[in-house]
Design a protein around this motif. Structure first.
Motif, PDB file in Angstrom:
ATOM      1  N   PHE A  95     -31.107   4.987  -9.881  1.00 38.43           N
ATOM      2  CA  PHE A  95     -30.493   6.195  -9.857  1.00 38.43           C
ATOM      3  C   PHE A  95     -30.827   6.816 -11.488  1.00 38.43           C
ATOM      4  N   PRO A  96     -30.862   8.265 -11.431  1.00 38.00           N
ATOM      5  CA  PRO A  96     -31.254   8.934 -12.690  1.00 38.00           C
ATOM      6  C   PRO A  96     -30.818   8.240 -13.881  1.00 38.00           C
ATOM      7  N   GLU A  97     -31.672   8.258 -15.093  1.00 33.57           N
ATOM      8  CA  GLU A  97     -31.125   7.968 -16.247  1.00 33.57           C
ATOM      9  C   GLU A  97     -29.942   8.937 -16.866  1.00 33.57           C
ATOM     10  N   LYS A  98     -30.604  10.269 -16.667  1.00 27.39           N
ATOM     11  CA  LYS A  98     -29.366  11.296 -16.982  1.00 27.39           C
ATOM     12  C   LYS A  98     -28.392  11.662 -16.098  1.00 27.39           C
ATOM     13  N   ILE A  99     -27.155  11.729 -16.638  1.00 30.92           N
ATOM     14  CA  ILE A  99     -26.135  11.981 -15.515  1.00 30.92           C
ATOM     15  C   ILE A  99     -25.096  12.751 -15.877  1.00 30.92           C
TER      16      ILE A  99
END
Length: 285
Positions: free
Chosen positions: A202-206
């Motif tokens: 899952f992307p590091e930026k949320i």
């Protein structure tokens, strides 16, 4: 009435010097049951005057909080979304974390558009009683019931849904088709909170979007579509902490508070929730 978040405790920091931009969006255009989301931002800001600056781990306000003027929601819904996008883009230009206070959930679309322009791909962590994955609802693409469909189908952003317990067959099928990740309320109740919440890829930026009906009505009753069996306060905080672990929060919102006369507890809980999420934006997480 208070004019800025935490009034009485802190000053309204200048936009250029604040770590957070609070963006009030009193939108109420597609509510489908109980009304009142237009009053949500004002109620949250007013309740914030009763918060303690220490959130249990830190003082999120130390970096400065700027409360912007409320977005004018009297225009066409597409214009309101554009105005939210502009306000979030301005927060990013100021190197601040945008934090929207709604208003109905549709406000999230503008924030996602702005952040996609800045960061490209990022993940959405959605706390909600509903999946919000309908393509249209009551004839509108921009209903509060369609906001995550727009995020997934139109913006191609990955989503992890937490606490959902009310969805239609169309949403069930779309979840499968689009591979929308989810940890629904019933599974949480039966199996507990996993130590590692989000998958490794899952992307590091949320971006965190928190519809207050994700919480059980015993925590926040003042919302348009309350559903029993929701998250408890401490479970919600634990889920938030595990969601942000090892990741960077680039924006957030708290939406769908529909204040009810005499129910100060719901307003205060929504304000506390917003401030707790700000605390989770700290690098220590």
């Amino acid at each position: 009435m208070a004019t800025h978040f935490l009034e009485g405790e802190i000053s309204n920091e200048s936009p250029e010097d604040a770590s957070f931009h609070i963006i009030p969006v009193p939108l109420e255009s597609s509510v489908s049951y109980g009304a009142g989301t237009a009053s949500g931002p004002e109620a949250i800001i007013e309740a914030s005057t009763q918060l303690e600056l220490w959130d249990g781990k830190s003082i999120p306000a130390e970096g400065g909080i700027h409360t912007a003027e409320p977005i004018d929601c009297s225009k066409d819904i597409s214009k309101t979304i554009d105005d939210v996008e502009d306000a979030v883009s301005y927060a990013v230009e100021c190197e601040a974390i945008p934090f929207i206070i709604g208003g109905e959930h549709t406000v999230t679309i503008g924030a996602l558009r702005a952040l996609q322009q800045k960061y490209g791909r990022f993940g959405i962590v959605q706390f909600d009683a509903h999946a919000d994955l309908r393509d249209t609802y009551e004839g509108s693409l921009y209903s509060h019931a369609c906001v995550m469909r727009r995020a997934s189908e139109d913006l191609k952003l990955p989503i992890f849904q937490i606490g959902v317990r009310a969805l239609c067959s169309e949403e069930v099928e779309y979840r499968k088709e689009a591979e929308v990740l989810h940890l629904d309320a019933r599974k949480l109740y039966l199996r507990g909170i996993p130590k590692i919440l989000l998958p490794a890829d899952f992307p590091e930026k949320i971006y965190i979007t928190f519809d207050v009906d994700g919480l059980d009505p015993s925590v926040i009753r003042a919302t348009g579509t309350p559903v029993p069996g929701g998250l408890s306060w401490h479970d919600a905080l634990t889920l938030l902490e595990r969601a942000v672990s090892g990741r960077k929060v680039i924006g957030a919102d708290v939406v769908e508070l529909a204040p009810s006369e005499g129910d100060h507890a719901s307003d205060f809980a929504a304000a506390q929730l917003a401030y707790q999420i700000m605390g989770l934006c700290s690098p220590e997480y």
